[in-house]
Design a protein around this motif. Structure first.
Motif, short mmCIF file in Angstrom:
data_model
loop_
_atom_site.label_atom_id
_atom_site.label_comp_id
_atom_site.label_asym_id
_atom_site.label_seq_id
_atom_site.Cartn_x
_atom_site.Cartn_y
_atom_site.Cartn_z
N LYS A 99 8.84 47.41 -0.80
CA LYS A 99 9.68 47.31 -1.99
C LYS A 99 11.13 47.09 -1.54
O LYS A 99 11.47 47.29 -0.36
CB LYS A 99 9.57 48.56 -2.85
CG LYS A 99 9.97 49.85 -2.19
CD LYS A 99 9.75 51.02 -3.13
CE LYS A 99 10.20 52.35 -2.51
NZ LYS A 99 9.41 52.69 -1.31
N LEU A 100 11.95 46.69 -2.46
CA LEU A 100 13.34 46.43 -2.15
C LEU A 100 14.01 47.65 -1.53
O LEU A 100 13.84 48.78 -2.01
CB LEU A 100 14.11 46.02 -3.41
CG LEU A 100 13.87 44.61 -3.95
CD1 LEU A 100 14.65 44.40 -5.25
CD2 LEU A 100 14.24 43.55 -2.93
N ASP A 102 13.43 48.86 1.47
CA ASP A 102 12.65 49.45 2.56
C ASP A 102 13.18 48.99 3.91
O ASP A 102 13.53 47.82 4.10
CB ASP A 102 11.18 49.06 2.44
CG ASP A 102 10.43 49.88 1.41
OD1 ASP A 102 11.05 50.79 0.82
OD2 ASP A 102 9.24 49.59 1.17
N ILE A 130 12.39 40.16 -2.63
CA ILE A 130 10.95 39.94 -2.71
C ILE A 130 10.72 38.86 -3.76
O ILE A 130 11.11 39.03 -4.93
CB ILE A 130 10.20 41.24 -3.09
CG1 ILE A 130 10.41 42.30 -2.00
CG2 ILE A 130 8.71 40.95 -3.28
CD1 ILE A 130 9.79 43.65 -2.35
N SER A 133 4.68 38.32 -6.14
CA SER A 133 4.06 39.54 -6.67
C SER A 133 2.56 39.47 -6.44
O SER A 133 2.02 38.42 -6.06
CB SER A 133 4.38 39.70 -8.16
OG SER A 133 3.93 38.57 -8.89
#
Length: 284
Positions: A99-100, A102, A130, A133
């Motif tokens: 996720k953003l 990390d 990112i 999906s």
């Protein structure tokens, strides 16, 4: 018989006994200015007070204010430590594994694809973007994520009109309004001109330097060639973005690659008195 020869007494119904004719004259002020003030309408007092405050404000501004000379250009944010993660072949995303924000290491899987393969991080850093999906269909060469080494300093690039050659120089301060972080809330990103080209750059050359598509660069910077100015950002590790802002700590997130920026390059800042009464010394 006794006759009363005293003078008769008259009574003025509008005054005291002894008043005659048109009554007593108004008392006259000895000071003519005082007479004007007494006879002037009350609202003039407020007008005079307002004028006084205005004059006082002008005096204070002329001493403590600033007259800024600047040039405004459009630019693009560049993450110097950014590395893009993309796929070499077409495929379908099975699961996004990060996720953003990390922190990841070199070789760590970021996105798993249907079929058992994965897209991995090319370097140590933080996940700053990112672009896919779960279930996304990807084509060969499509970007999936971006990993940024936050220790590498970011910068902003802008094209300065060629007519400003010699005017925009290294060392000038720059204030930048970032499209993803409204200046009305977060203020301006602060930096300094770190590099200015002597020859014009084309949009294609700028796109190659930034690793962006030419159409993206042209949409923000225009199609006309210009002097390439590189703005070094003022480092501030105490803020979420790692850079200094004119208001507080700026936005609670990092600014990512290719975000449009409006840059105000400060050519000079002078007091109003210096503008009205310039220093006659040559070269000042």
């Amino acid at each position: 018989m006794t006759v009363d020869r005293s003078a008769p007494t008259t009574t003025d119904t509008t005054g005291t006994a002894g008043d005659r004719g048109l009554g007593r004259p108004l008392a006259q002020a000895s000071d003519p200015i005082d007479r004007v003030v007494r006879l002037a309408p009350k609202w003039t007092v407020f007008v005079l007070a307002a004028c006084g405050l205005l004059v006082l404000g002008i005096i204070v501004w002329s001493v403590r204010g600033t007259v800024t000379s600047s040039v405004s250009t459009t630019g693009l944010y560049n993450e110097r430590g950014a590395a893009t993660v993309s796929t070499d072949t077409a495929g379908t995303v099975d699961k996004v594994l990060v996720k953003l924000g990390d922190e990841v290491t070199t070789g760590q899987p970021l996105v798993s694809l249907v079929g058992g393969t994965s897209l991995v991080s090319p370097q140590d850093g933080s996940v700053t973007s990112i672009l896919v999906s779960d279930g996304s269909t990807m084509v060969a060469g499509q970007h999936a994520a971006r990993v940024t080494d936050l220790a590498a300093p970011d910068f902003v690039v802008t094209l300065v009109p060629t007519g400003l050659t010699g005017t925009v120089v290294v060392g000038l301060p720059v204030r930048m309004a970032v499209s993803s972080a409204p200046s009305s809330t977060y203020g301006y990103l602060l930096g300094t001109v770190d590099e200015i080209s002597s020859d014009p750059f084309t949009v294609a050359q700028v796109a190659t330097r930034l690793g962006l598509e030419e159409q993206v660069v042209a949409a923000q910077l225009g199609t006309a060639p210009g002097l390439l100015a590189v703005v070094r950002l003022q480092y501030d590790p105490s803020t979420p973005s790692n850079y200094a802002w004119s208001v507080g700590q700026g936005p609670p997130f990092v600014i990512t690659q290719g975000v449009p920026v409006t840059a105000q390059i400060i050519l000079s800042e002078k007091s109003p008195l210096d503008v009205v009464f310039p220093d006659p010394t040559p070269g000042s």
